[in-house]
Design an enzyme around this catalytic site. Structure first.
Site, PDB file in Angstrom:
ATOM      1  N   LYS A 188       0.837  -1.328  -0.106  1.00 33.85           N
ATOM      2  CA  LYS A 188      -0.004  -0.076  -0.219  1.00 33.85           C
ATOM      3  C   LYS A 188       0.872   1.145   0.129  1.00 33.85           C
ATOM      4  O   LYS A 188       1.528   1.524   0.986  1.00 33.85           O
ATOM      5  CB  LYS A 188      -0.794   0.020   1.281  1.00 33.85           C
ATOM      6  CG  LYS A 188      -1.958   1.182   1.242  1.00 33.85           C
ATOM      7  CD  LYS A 188      -2.617   1.701   2.310  1.00 33.85           C
ATOM      8  CE  LYS A 188      -1.769   2.765   3.102  1.00 33.85           C
ATOM      9  NZ  LYS A 188      -1.774   4.045   2.357  1.00 33.85           N
ATOM     10  N   GLY A 241       6.965   4.808   8.381  1.00 37.94           N
ATOM     11  CA  GLY A 241       6.070   6.064   8.524  1.00 37.94           C
ATOM     12  C   GLY A 241       6.296   6.355  10.102  1.00 37.94           C
ATOM     13  O   GLY A 241       7.538   6.256  10.598  1.00 37.94           O
ATOM     14  N   SER A 242       5.450   6.807  10.531  1.00 38.66           N
ATOM     15  CA  SER A 242       5.452   7.702  11.904  1.00 38.66           C
ATOM     16  C   SER A 242       5.447   6.415  12.940  1.00 38.66           C
ATOM     17  O   SER A 242       4.799   5.410  12.648  1.00 38.66           O
ATOM     18  CB  SER A 242       4.073   8.535  11.950  1.00 38.66           C
ATOM     19  OG  SER A 242       3.004   7.796  11.929  1.00 38.66           O
ATOM     20  N   THR A 243       5.765   7.018  13.992  1.00 38.87           N
ATOM     21  CA  THR A 243       5.996   5.910  15.423  1.00 38.87           C
ATOM     22  C   THR A 243       4.543   5.542  15.633  1.00 38.87           C
ATOM     23  O   THR A 243       4.286   4.531  16.148  1.00 38.87           O
ATOM     24  CB  THR A 243       6.678   6.601  16.216  1.00 38.87           C
ATOM     25  OG1 THR A 243       7.920   6.924  15.937  1.00 38.87           O
ATOM     26  CG2 THR A 243       6.799   5.520  17.576  1.00 38.87           C
ATOM     27  N   GLY A 246       3.065   3.141  13.302  1.00 39.75           N
ATOM     28  CA  GLY A 246       3.984   1.953  13.419  1.00 39.75           C
ATOM     29  C   GLY A 246       3.293   0.931  14.660  1.00 39.75           C
ATOM     30  O   GLY A 246       3.126  -0.190  14.667  1.00 39.75           O
ATOM     31  N   GLU A 264       9.911   0.694  10.612  1.00 39.23           N
ATOM     32  CA  GLU A 264      11.025   2.022  10.399  1.00 39.23           C
ATOM     33  C   GLU A 264      10.141   3.344  10.734  1.00 39.23           C
ATOM     34  O   GLU A 264       9.402   3.483   9.724  1.00 39.23           O
ATOM     35  CB  GLU A 264      11.632   1.779   8.943  1.00 39.23           C
ATOM     36  CG  GLU A 264      12.898   2.773   8.943  1.00 39.23           C
ATOM     37  CD  GLU A 264      12.957   3.811   8.633  1.00 39.23           C
ATOM     38  OE1 GLU A 264      12.569   5.016   9.587  1.00 39.23           O
ATOM     39  OE2 GLU A 264      12.569   4.202   7.245  1.00 39.23           O
ATOM     40  N   CYS A 299      13.093  10.387   6.992  1.00 31.57           N
ATOM     41  CA  CYS A 299      13.116   9.755   8.368  1.00 31.57           C
ATOM     42  C   CYS A 299      14.409  10.179   8.906  1.00 31.57           C
ATOM     43  O   CYS A 299      14.635  10.096  10.419  1.00 31.57           O
ATOM     44  CB  CYS A 299      13.012   8.069   8.085  1.00 31.57           C
ATOM     45  SG  CYS A 299      13.865   7.407   6.981  1.00 31.57           S
ATOM     46  N   GLU A 398       9.570  14.670  15.679  1.00 32.32           N
ATOM     47  CA  GLU A 398       9.740  14.809  14.166  1.00 32.32           C
ATOM     48  C   GLU A 398       8.968  15.748  13.423  1.00 32.32           C
ATOM     49  O   GLU A 398       7.792  15.628  13.377  1.00 32.32           O
ATOM     50  CB  GLU A 398       9.636  13.224  13.780  1.00 32.32           C
ATOM     51  CG  GLU A 398      10.039  13.312  12.252  1.00 32.32           C
ATOM     52  CD  GLU A 398       9.991  11.784  11.714  1.00 32.32           C
ATOM     53  OE1 GLU A 398       9.045  11.020  12.047  1.00 32.32           O
ATOM     54  OE2 GLU A 398      10.816  11.159  10.982  1.00 32.32           O
TER      55      GLU A 398
HETATM   56  P1  NDP Z   1       1.822   7.933   8.557  1.00 33.65           P
HETATM   57  O1  NDP Z   1       2.698   7.212   9.571  1.00 33.65           O
HETATM   58  O2  NDP Z   1       0.444   8.207   8.860  1.00 33.65           O
HETATM   59  O3  NDP Z   1       1.588   7.043   7.169  1.00 33.65           O
HETATM   60  C1  NDP Z   1       2.652   6.107   6.773  1.00 33.65           C
HETATM   61  C2  NDP Z   1       1.790   5.043   5.801  1.00 33.65           C
HETATM   62  O4  NDP Z   1       0.805   4.485   7.040  1.00 33.65           O
HETATM   63  C3  NDP Z   1       1.032   5.752   4.843  1.00 33.65           C
HETATM   64  O5  NDP Z   1       0.785   4.568   3.991  1.00 33.65           O
HETATM   65  C4  NDP Z   1      -0.459   5.647   5.499  1.00 33.65           C
HETATM   66  O6  NDP Z   1      -1.342   5.687   4.884  1.00 33.65           O
HETATM   67  C5  NDP Z   1      -0.500   4.577   6.346  1.00 33.65           C
HETATM   68  N1  NDP Z   1      -1.438   4.805   7.393  1.00 33.65           N
HETATM   69  C6  NDP Z   1      -1.689   5.817   8.166  1.00 33.65           C
HETATM   70  N2  NDP Z   1      -2.732   5.543   9.215  1.00 33.65           N
HETATM   71  C7  NDP Z   1      -2.802   4.376   9.358  1.00 33.65           C
HETATM   72  C8  NDP Z   1      -3.453   3.391   9.826  1.00 33.65           C
HETATM   73  N3  NDP Z   1      -4.281   3.828  11.059  1.00 33.65           N
HETATM   74  N4  NDP Z   1      -3.498   2.129   9.843  1.00 33.65           N
HETATM   75  C9  NDP Z   1      -2.678   1.413   8.739  1.00 33.65           C
HETATM   76  N5  NDP Z   1      -2.084   2.488   8.057  1.00 33.65           N
HETATM   77  C10 NDP Z   1      -1.936   3.690   8.177  1.00 33.65           C
HETATM   78  O7  NDP Z   1       2.835   9.200   8.136  1.00 33.65           O
HETATM   79  P2  NDP Z   1       2.076  10.631   7.483  1.00 33.65           P
HETATM   80  O8  NDP Z   1       2.352  10.659   5.883  1.00 33.65           O
HETATM   81  O9  NDP Z   1       0.532  10.834   7.925  1.00 33.65           O
HETATM   82  O10 NDP Z   1       2.838  11.535   8.249  1.00 33.65           O
HETATM   83  C11 NDP Z   1       2.778  11.961   9.723  1.00 33.65           C
HETATM   84  C12 NDP Z   1       4.107  12.197  10.322  1.00 33.65           C
HETATM   85  O11 NDP Z   1       4.688  10.862  10.193  1.00 33.65           O
HETATM   86  C13 NDP Z   1       5.221  12.778   9.219  1.00 33.65           C
HETATM   87  O12 NDP Z   1       5.059  14.169   9.783  1.00 33.65           O
HETATM   88  C14 NDP Z   1       6.389  12.297   9.957  1.00 33.65           C
HETATM   89  O13 NDP Z   1       6.789  12.989  11.229  1.00 33.65           O
HETATM   90  C15 NDP Z   1       6.148  10.794  10.185  1.00 33.65           C
HETATM   91  N6  NDP Z   1       6.611  10.187   8.812  1.00 33.65           N
HETATM   92  C16 NDP Z   1       7.676   9.661   8.910  1.00 33.65           C
HETATM   93  C17 NDP Z   1       8.164   8.792   7.705  1.00 33.65           C
HETATM   94  C18 NDP Z   1       9.613   8.020   7.810  1.00 33.65           C
HETATM   95  O14 NDP Z   1       9.856   7.947   6.819  1.00 33.65           O
HETATM   96  N7  NDP Z   1      10.011   7.729   9.067  1.00 33.65           N
HETATM   97  C19 NDP Z   1       7.409   8.766   6.500  1.00 33.65           C
HETATM   98  C20 NDP Z   1       6.304   9.329   6.588  1.00 33.65           C
HETATM   99  C21 NDP Z   1       5.927  10.288   7.612  1.00 33.65           C
HETATM  100  P3  NDP Z   1      -1.978   7.089   4.253  1.00 33.65           P
HETATM  101  O15 NDP Z   1      -0.997   8.018   3.540  1.00 33.65           O
HETATM  102  O16 NDP Z   1      -2.960   6.882   3.199  1.00 33.65           O
HETATM  103  O17 NDP Z   1      -2.711   7.817   5.586  1.00 33.65           O
END
Ligand code: NDP
Length: 494
Positions: A188, A241-243, A246, A264, A299, A398
């Protein structure tokens, strides 16, 4: 070398894929949709299907059927290797298109996507393809009359949920090692950047990778992402993605089938600059790259600078002088220093951090403004705050934007304490010309990667991942393969 006009012309001719790619074709799954907008202009690019639970069910069923068929999971090493190499070639042949899709979807500079992101994803598909026929299983020292084989077997269906900051690369980081060892993948992409993943799934089919090995389900996190996390027939879930999100995946695993979860989750990486750094001007350039490249949406972005008091003022001036090279502009213009922030919501979020830093007593050195360009206000100036309180939000959270927090320190012990005073542990960098100090810091800073006299180094062959709130498990390198195999012991009595 393409010019701004060349990129703009090619962008106008792009086709955006909008439907889930399942079992080797674009399907009809999903009863909802969402808008995919270009943050650089606000223009609507496409209406994309939210695959949802029904779409995820279909994709997992297709992935499982292919896995059980053995077409990929039990194929010869040479079969998998040749097809993954072919996919790498096809990604390279379509580099401009993929770079444009990422740039338009999420705002990054197209030249960076073209010259760095896409080539890195190509190199990863090649790296893992080449690994396929070079890794042997083991024979254990069992008693005479017996043979104990230790086999590394694919686990089945791998779910991958990835963010928007490096769409092409994040796909490769997860899918290439998972596919190399014979798994089927359901990925996804982030809702902000679905287009390149859908195109790569199509290229995988063109490369002769069997239908159902690489499926892509676009959609929203709390529908499609959640459905993948909760699916009882997904064996492994790899997430970046975000903690906060995660942690949801750990809950999903507990609520469903105890699938393995690898996380991660970003960081608040420190760049520790000592007065004995060999060249402060070079170090300042590295600092600027570490926070402003990719609009700070990295990240492992080095969003905290800890600088020794003797050189504090000089160093902050040097970093501030680098800001001019990162002025935001049209992502399709190679002359722009930074591109657009991914969305209005993310820009709001960054500006909240900027506003809060101002009122917490930190000193704004440069930047701090939201910028309007081409009808969009998803741009933020490269920003430096000095005298940042280590307990403040800006030093701890972050931001995922181009905002640097600077704090001065006096002694090495104080620098180590500040560097480790974080809930994250993804990366850190150290600038010093003292070899012993370099080794001491590398040992004492609790981070998955410590770079000395550089910033944020990584490569296909070195593991990448973190400690603490940055998650666990490693992407990249041969170690990433461990996430996608199980050890099977086979006893043969003879
Ligand atoms: P998220 O952690 O929300 O998103 C990462 C992935 O998880 C996306 O594919 C997202 O889908 C999916 N996701 C979101 N909510 C859910 C859920 N409840 N259940 C399952 N999957 C989910 O990151 P954001 O894009 O919202 O960014 C928010 C913050 O997270 C950033 O500002 C940053 O601080 C951090 N972040 C860190 C990253 C890294 O590389 N470590 C990358 C991105 C964000 P969808 O996009 O459709 O919501």
């Amino acid at each position: 070398m393409r010019t701004h006009q060349d990129w703009a012309k090619e962008a106008a001719q792009l086709t955006f894929r909008t439907r889930a790619f399942v079992g080797g074709r674009y399907g009809e799954a999903g009863d909802a949709s969402f808008e995919n907008r270009n943050p650089a202009t606000g223009a609507l690019l496409s209406e994309v299907v939210d695959a949802g639970k029904a779409g995820v069910d279909q994709a997992v069923a297709a992935a499982r059927a292919t896995f059980e068929s053995g077409l990929w999971s039990r194929a010869s090493a040479s079969f998998r290797k040749e097809r993954m190499l072919r996919l790498a070639d096809l990604i390279a042949e379509n580099a401009a298109e993929l770079a444009l899709l990422d740039s338009l979807d999420m705002g990054k500079r197209v030249v960076d996507a073209h010259e760095l992101d896409v080539p890195f994803s190509v190199s990863l598909f090649r790296y893992y393809a080449e690994a396929i026929d070079k890794i042997n299983d083991e024979v254990a020292p069992t008693p005479p009359g017996t043979l104990g084989l230790i086999r590394r077997v694919p686990l089945g269906v791998v779910g991958a949920v990835i963010p928007w900051n490096y769409p092409v690369d994040m796909l490769a980081w997860k899918a290439a090692p998972a596919m190399a060892v014979g798994n089927s993948v359901v990925l996804k992409p982030a809702e902000q950047s679905p287009s390149s993943a859908l195109r790569i799934a199509e290229l995988a089919a063109e490369a002769g990778i069997p239908d159902g090995v690489l499926n892509v389900v676009p959609g929203l996190g709390d529908s499609t992402g959640k459905a993948l996390g909760l699916h009882p027939d997904v064996d492994v879930l790899a997430f970046t993605g975000s903690t906060e999100v995660g942690a949801y995946f750990l809950q999903y695993a507990g609520q469903s089938n105890l699938k393995q979860v690898w996380l991660e989750c970003g960081g608040k990486s420190p760049h520790v600059v000592f007065a004995d750094a060999e060249n402060l001007a070079t170090t300042a350039k590295q600092t600027a790259f570490g926070i402003w490249f990719n609009q700070g949406a990295v990240c492992s972005a080095h969003s905290r600078v800890l600088v020794q008091r003797e050189v504090h003022e000089e160093f902050v001036s040097l970093v501030a002088a680098e800001a001019a090279a990162y002025a935001p502009g049209d992502p399709l213009d190679p002359a722009s220093g930074m591109g657009a922030i991914v969305s209005p919501e993310q820009t709001d979020r960054i500006m909240q951090f900027v506003d809060a830093a101002g009122s917490s007593g930190a000193r704004l050195v440069t930047g701090g403004e939201r910028v309007r360009l081409d009808g969009s206000d998803c741009y933020v100036q490269p920003t430096v705050f000095d005298d940042v309180d280590p307990a403040s939000e800006l030093a701890r959270e972050e931001v995922f934007g181009p905002v640097l927090a600077v704090t001065a320190f006096n002694t090495e012990d104080e620098a180590v304490a500040l560097a480790n005073d974080t809930s994250y542990g993804l990366a850190a960098s150290v600038a010093t010309s003292n070899l012993s100090r370099a080794h001491r810091l590398a040992e004492r800073i609790h981070a998955g990667t410590v770079t000395v006299n550089g910033v944020d180094a990584f490569s296909a062959g070195t593991p990448f991942g973190g400690f603490k709130g940055s998650g666990f498990g490693r992407d990249l390198s041969l170690h990433a393969l461990d996430k996608y195999v199980g050890l099977k012991t086979v006893w043969i009595n003879h």
